[in-house]
Motif scaffolding. Structure first.
Motif, mmCIF file in Angstrom:
data_model
loop_
_atom_site.group_PDB
_atom_site.id
_atom_site.type_symbol
_atom_site.label_atom_id
_atom_site.label_comp_id
_atom_site.label_asym_id
_atom_site.label_seq_id
_atom_site.Cartn_x
_atom_site.Cartn_y
_atom_site.Cartn_z
ATOM 1 N N SER A 63 -28.063 -25.085 -12.047
ATOM 2 C CA SER A 63 -27.642 -26.114 -12.998
ATOM 3 C C SER A 63 -28.692 -26.289 -14.089
ATOM 4 O O SER A 63 -28.359 -26.387 -15.282
ATOM 5 C CB SER A 63 -27.404 -27.431 -12.254
ATOM 6 O OG SER A 63 -27.109 -28.464 -13.147
ATOM 7 N N ASN A 122 -23.086 -27.374 -9.635
ATOM 8 C CA ASN A 122 -23.359 -28.196 -8.451
ATOM 9 C C ASN A 122 -24.659 -27.798 -7.760
ATOM 10 O O ASN A 122 -25.127 -28.510 -6.875
ATOM 11 C CB ASN A 122 -22.198 -28.094 -7.450
ATOM 12 C CG ASN A 122 -20.908 -28.668 -8.010
ATOM 13 O OD1 ASN A 122 -20.934 -29.682 -8.697
ATOM 14 N ND2 ASN A 122 -19.798 -28.026 -7.714
ATOM 15 N N GLU A 139 -18.527 -24.770 -10.936
ATOM 16 C CA GLU A 139 -18.991 -24.778 -9.542
ATOM 17 C C GLU A 139 -20.505 -24.564 -9.476
ATOM 18 O O GLU A 139 -21.195 -25.202 -8.673
ATOM 19 C CB GLU A 139 -18.278 -23.693 -8.742
ATOM 20 C CG GLU A 139 -16.781 -23.938 -8.556
ATOM 21 C CD GLU A 139 -16.122 -22.795 -7.802
ATOM 22 O OE1 GLU A 139 -16.842 -21.920 -7.288
ATOM 23 O OE2 GLU A 139 -14.883 -22.770 -7.747
#
Length: 780
Positions: free
Chosen positions: A114, A109, A106
């Motif tokens: 990230s 995203n 998750e």
């Protein structure tokens, strides 16, 4: 890089300790201890954005895990063998990694998180190692023991050991129950000594029980003897234990090799786990201390909203700090002792250091923190015993260091500047230092009790003055900073409140003189005037904003009215168009009725058409041309033309080519005499020709209708009108000239006449009339 000593003085490391309390591992504690201000704006800004994303998508639940960083370094070596307890530590980490794998997916995203995760993990973004986790789960337990499930052979050996021990215990139980043995026993139980099963025998009877003595009690009254009957079984048990150990070593080698195979990947994943636990700890800290991410700026400006010192929040209810410097970079803070001056500048320094380190601060998210590359602090002025420096000398050494390094990318915090020496000279030096820092563009916060420093700051255009508010009624500090105000230190007033001798207070006032008080009174009056000016300025600003708001409102209303007008006009046009279509349909219907009506009915229809024509009339023209009987006119909007027969009471009677119409003179437009040879397609008109004559307007010559050269559809429309006119004039015969050609027009006309309700019969013309080039029509 900001000096660690400075961070220590600002309670930065104590604040990190507050964050450490929320960690799940000693490894994370080390990572938090290593936090420090970044050297580059982009790094600090990116770290703050990572934390913001962590707040938005936080679904992590990290359980406690051990620090395996040293074990991972060992795992890189060939042939390494880990003990069961060490493998258990790997097991616990892999279990936590497996538990957070979905949460990490998750977090991928989010933009900044990230990037960070990919930087830590490299090319392989998968979390956990199911294969190794399964191996470890089958090999060791949570206490660091090797499980029977580690191998089938190990399970078999342990079963044999258990069976052998059961046989040993059984034999010893039998011996304890034998009468010839019981008389020599100290007690009736079985135990182990030196990993051998034994029974307790009285020391004076140890020769009566044959076996091997493995231990003696502390009192010396009991010998622990392994009876010779179980020695063969004990030897077998020892052999099985050796086999068990060999098998366990083999298992540990195999599992350790599996760990070695993924050592690099495991290191990256463990680093990610520590990073996520660190971010989660910071998040928990932010929730407890109401901390948020400030706006970090490259501009040397600061705006703290509802700011608090986190350490003070642990012990007391903190009055939030409101501080903003707009166009000035130096702020001198005055006020009474214990009023919060030092806490204020320490809060500024600590929160700045926290933001530069990518940490949320206990303040509103609207707060603005400048990115500075250096922080200089002079908070404590104690002398250095080692260097034999006085308080002032120590103070001077620190100030010298600050002046050597401070620039436009520096934050300088000076507590009680110019003290610990002669007030006159100290004040002069303090003013010079403040001026120098101002010229260098350093963001500077200084506290002082010195009157001359206060006056200097208050009279400098580029230096802001502020004071910690004080309740004069109760003689207690309010711990609130007021920008732009100047107050005395209230030293004598506070001393009086705490019971200082009255005569001492009175004498102090005499010695103090009135000059300072007069200066403060003048400054107070100046502050009152300034406050009044600001209040009026605010009122003017409010009025201005109100006027601008009203202007915007009126402009919006004008635009709305204009739009509404357009809509109304469009709607009116639409309705007028619909009405026009409706009226035209009604007029056409009346004309069709007129074709079938008698002359009395024609007059009624004429009046009806006149009434309908009024609905087509537009605005009256400014100039109405005079119309007299005999003039040729056009009825506006109906597109009907005719001759004016009579005019009476503003109304005219018009003779068209088919009927008489009464209408208002204002609805008429004067025209020239029309050419009856011209073909028109006006409502209710058609073309009639008569050889060798030029008829006057209004005359009707029904002998011939010439439609030669017309298209079939056009000709049929003209023929329809021609037949209607013949019927209205009560004529029973007509002649249609269509020519011969290919016969298409002729045949179409005659086919049409077959079904027409007004036609009784039709024939081709006589030779003198034109023969087959014409058709003679006889009406009913």
């Amino acid at each position: 890089m900001i000096d660690k000593k400075i961070l220590l003085e600002l309670d930065f490391y104590k604040t990190l300790s507050l964050i450490k309390d929320f960690t799940s591992s000693s490894a994370t504690k080390k990572a938090i201890e290593a936090i420090s201000p970044f050297d580059e704006f982009e790094e600090a800004s990116r770290t703050l954005k990572e934390f913001e994303e962590m707040q938005e998508g936080r679904s992590l639940n990290i359980l406690s895990f051990p620090d395996i960083s040293e074990l991972i370094e060992r795992s890189k070596k060939e042939g390494v063998i880990f003990e069961p307890a060490e493998l258990t530590q790997f097991l616990k980490v892999l279990e936590v990694l497996e538990n957070i794998s979905s949460s990490v997916e998750e977090l991928l995203n989010f933009s900044f998180l990230s990037q960070r995760i990919k930087t830590i993990l490299g090319t392989n973004l998968s979390i956990g190692n199911p294969k190794l986790l399964e191996i470890l789960e089958n090999t060791v337990d949570e206490e660091g023991n090797i499980l029977d499930s580690a191998s089938s052979y190990l399970k078999y050996i342990r079963k044999q050991i258990k069976n052998t021990e059961e046989r040993i215990k059984q034999k010893l139980e039998e011996m304890l129950n034998r009468a010839d043995i019981q008389i020599f026993l100290q007690d009736r139980f079985i135990t182990q000594r030196n990993n051998r099963w034994v029974i307790p025998v009285r020391m004076d009877s140890k020769g009566q029980v044959r076996g091997v003595v493995h231990d003696v009690s502390r009192s010396g009254e009991t010998a622990f003897i392994e009876p010779e009957e179980i020695i063969p079984l004990s030897k077998k048990r020892e052999e099985l234990l050796i086999e068990q150990r060999v098998e366990e070593i083999r298992i540990l080698k195999e599992v350790s090799f599996e760990v070695h195979q993924i050592s690099e990947s495991l290191k990256r994943q463990f680093n990610l786990l520590v990073y996520l636990d660190k971010m989660l700890s910071i998040y928990r800290f932010s929730k407890k201390f109401n901390a948020s991410v400030p706006q970090l700026t490259k501009e040397i400006t600061i705006n703290l909203i509802n700011a608090r010192h986190p350490l003070l929040m642990l012990t007391t209810e903190v009055v939030p700090l409101q501080l903003e410097l707009k166009n000035k970079k130096v702020l001198v803070i005055t006020g009474p002792n214990a009023g919060g001056k030092t806490v204020t500048i320490k809060t500024v320094g600590l929160l700045t250091a926290m933001a530069l380190s990518g940490l949320p601060i206990p303040a509103s998210s609207s707060s603005v923190i400048p990115f500075v590359r250096n922080i200089y602090v002079d908070l404590y002025h104690e002398g250095s015993i080692e260097e034999h420096l006085s308080s002032f000398a120590s103070h001077i050494v620190t100030l010298k260091t600050i002046l050597e390094g401070a620039d436009s990318e520096s934050l300088v915090l000076l507590d009680e500047i110019g003290t610990n020496t002669d007030p006159e000279e100290g004040s002069a030096l303090a003013c010079a230092i403040l001026e120098e820092l101002k010229n260098r563009g350093s963001l500077t916060f200084a506290t002082t009790h010195l009157s001359k420093v206060k006056i200097f700051a208050a009279t400098q255009e580029d230096i802001e003055i502020a004071s910690m508010l004080f309740d004069e009624a109760t003689m207690t500090p309010l711990y609130k900073l007021s920008i732009g105000s100047l107050t005395p230190s209230y030293a004598l007033e506070v001393a009086k409140r705490y019971g200082f001798p009255e005569n001492v207070i009175r004498r102090a006032l005499e010695l103090k003189g009135t000059q300072d008080r007069e200066i403060y009174e003048l400054m107070k009056e100046l502050e009152r005037v300034k406050k009044e000016y600001n209040e009026r300025l605010e009122e003017v600003e409010k009025i201005k904003n109100k006027i601008l708001a009203e202007k915007d409102k009126l402009e919006r209303e004008i635009i709305a009215a204009s739009e509404n007008k357009k809509k109304i006009i469009e709607q009116a046009k639409k309705e007028a168009q619909e009405m026009l279509i409706k009226l035209k349909k009604e007029i056409n219907f009346l004309y069709e009725e007129a074709k079938k009506a008698d002359r009395k009915r024609l007059r009624e229809i004429s009046r009806k058409i006149s009434e309908l024509s009024k609905q087509f009339s537009s605005e009256k023209s400014e100039h109405q041309e005079k119309i007299d009987p005999g003039d040729f006119v056009k009825i506006k909007n109906l597109n009907l033309s005719g001759k004016v027969l009579t005019i009476e009471d503003g109304r005219a009677k018009i003779q068209t080519d088919s009927i008489q119409i009464e209408t208002e003179i204002s609805e008429l437009e004067k025209v020239l005499s029309p050419n009856m040879h011209e073909k028109t397609k006006s409502l209710g008109q058609f073309v009639l020709t008569s050889e060798g004559s030029s008829p006057k307007y209004g005359e009707f010559l029904p002998e011939k209708l010439d439609i030669r050269g017309m298209r079939v559809d056009e000709a049929l429309s003209i023929v329809e009108r021609y037949l209607n006119e013949l019927s209205l004039k009560d004529l029973s015969r007509g002649l249609i000239i269509h020519g011969i050609g290919k016969g298409v027009l002729r045949d179409s006309i005659r086919e049409y006449l077959k079904e027409h309700p007004l036609v009784k019969a039709f024939t081709k013309g006589n030779p003198d009339e034109g023969g087959d080039a014409v058709t003679v029509v006889e009406l009913k």
